[in-house]
Design a protein around this motif. Sequence first.
Motif, PDB file in Angstrom:
ATOM      1  N   PRO A  99       0.414  -1.287   0.038  1.00  0.00           N
ATOM      2  CA  PRO A  99       0.290  -0.015   0.039  1.00  0.00           C
ATOM      3  C   PRO A  99       1.076   1.019  -0.009  1.00  0.00           C
ATOM      4  O   PRO A  99       0.273   2.285   0.071  1.00  0.00           O
ATOM      5  CB  PRO A  99      -0.816  -0.428   1.097  1.00  0.00           C
ATOM      6  N   ASP A 100       1.934   0.922   0.743  1.00  0.00           N
ATOM      7  CA  ASP A 100       3.276   2.990   0.564  1.00  0.00           C
ATOM      8  C   ASP A 100       3.227   2.780  -0.971  1.00  0.00           C
ATOM      9  O   ASP A 100       4.193   4.112  -1.189  1.00  0.00           O
ATOM     10  CB  ASP A 100       4.876   2.017   1.476  1.00  0.00           C
ATOM     11  N   ARG A 152      -7.661   0.210   9.310  1.00  0.00           N
ATOM     12  CA  ARG A 152      -6.561   1.423   8.404  1.00  0.00           C
ATOM     13  C   ARG A 152      -7.579   1.699   7.366  1.00  0.00           C
ATOM     14  O   ARG A 152      -7.300   0.975   6.602  1.00  0.00           O
ATOM     15  CB  ARG A 152      -5.197   0.569   8.338  1.00  0.00           C
ATOM     16  N   ARG A 153      -7.836   3.032   7.236  1.00  0.00           N
ATOM     17  CA  ARG A 153      -8.156   4.027   6.627  1.00  0.00           C
ATOM     18  C   ARG A 153      -6.732   4.796   5.484  1.00  0.00           C
ATOM     19  O   ARG A 153      -6.437   6.261   6.215  1.00  0.00           O
ATOM     20  CB  ARG A 153      -8.558   5.067   6.199  1.00  0.00           C
ATOM     21  N   LEU A 154      -6.632   4.171   4.350  1.00  0.00           N
ATOM     22  CA  LEU A 154      -4.839   4.996   4.119  1.00  0.00           C
ATOM     23  C   LEU A 154      -5.283   5.531   2.852  1.00  0.00           C
ATOM     24  O   LEU A 154      -4.972   5.329   1.710  1.00  0.00           O
ATOM     25  CB  LEU A 154      -3.973   3.648   4.106  1.00  0.00           C
ATOM     26  N   PRO A 155      -5.151   7.160   2.776  1.00  0.00           N
ATOM     27  CA  PRO A 155      -5.312   7.561   1.945  1.00  0.00           C
ATOM     28  C   PRO A 155      -4.052   7.755   0.788  1.00  0.00           C
ATOM     29  O   PRO A 155      -3.603   7.150   1.035  1.00  0.00           O
ATOM     30  CB  PRO A 155      -5.299   9.166   1.757  1.00  0.00           C
ATOM     31  N   VAL A 156      -4.666   7.659  -0.540  1.00  0.00           N
ATOM     32  CA  VAL A 156      -4.343   7.341  -1.884  1.00  0.00           C
ATOM     33  C   VAL A 156      -4.391   8.941  -2.802  1.00  0.00           C
ATOM     34  O   VAL A 156      -4.618   9.823  -3.022  1.00  0.00           O
ATOM     35  CB  VAL A 156      -5.335   6.515  -2.651  1.00  0.00           C
ATOM     36  N   PRO A 157      -2.346   8.628  -2.604  1.00  0.00           N
ATOM     37  CA  PRO A 157      -2.171   9.981  -3.377  1.00  0.00           C
ATOM     38  C   PRO A 157      -2.430  10.020  -4.291  1.00  0.00           C
ATOM     39  O   PRO A 157      -2.309   9.182  -5.386  1.00  0.00           O
ATOM     40  CB  PRO A 157      -0.999  10.428  -3.044  1.00  0.00           C
ATOM     41  N   ALA A 158      -2.093  11.285  -4.765  1.00  0.00           N
ATOM     42  CA  ALA A 158      -2.220  11.726  -6.703  1.00  0.00           C
ATOM     43  C   ALA A 158      -0.844  12.541  -6.701  1.00  0.00           C
ATOM     44  O   ALA A 158      -0.741  12.901  -7.946  1.00  0.00           O
ATOM     45  CB  ALA A 158      -3.218  13.330  -6.981  1.00  0.00           C
ATOM     46  N   HIS A 159       0.407  11.543  -6.229  1.00  0.00           N
ATOM     47  CA  HIS A 159       1.381  11.822  -6.788  1.00  0.00           C
ATOM     48  C   HIS A 159       2.479  10.805  -6.168  1.00  0.00           C
ATOM     49  O   HIS A 159       1.770   9.942  -5.449  1.00  0.00           O
ATOM     50  CB  HIS A 159       2.809  13.313  -5.877  1.00  0.00           C
TER      51      HIS A 159
END
Length: 163
Positions: A99-100, A152-159
Amino acid sequence: MTTLDPETLERLRRQVPLRLDRRGQFFFEDDPVTHPGVRALFLRGLDCTPAGEPSLRVGEQWCYLQVEDCLLRVLRVTRTGDGTPRLHLDDGRDLPLDPDTLWEEPGQGLRCTVPAQHSGRALSVRFTNTALADLAPWLDDGDPVALRLGDRRLPVPAHPPSA
């Protein structure tokens, strides 16, 4: 056996007219590489140089590769025994999603990275439409979209994560 000097070898490696298009099709000059065995060999040989340039390794030989998008594609996503997403890649591997490394390229869709089979260096991966549909149960709509793994809720970045 004649040994080429490093400059000549580098020039020859850069002159190989091999290209990987956005859909994951290989081309030699303008001709598609259609033999399933050669395609599978090429997919398994995808890598990056230490400087990060796309390359293709076949046995002990390698060359540079022109790439229009990502090196690999996620064809399907399935659930592992612990409930996390498992990626089924077009190079034949099944790997857990890290996920990272997940991010959303604006206007292009989800991407992540996986290790190259030869060097272990990070390879770019694009999610196909089928794989995105498979991943949907782990995604929360919102701004930003988030990956849900258990509690866990992991925001998905736009970069890209390294940016």
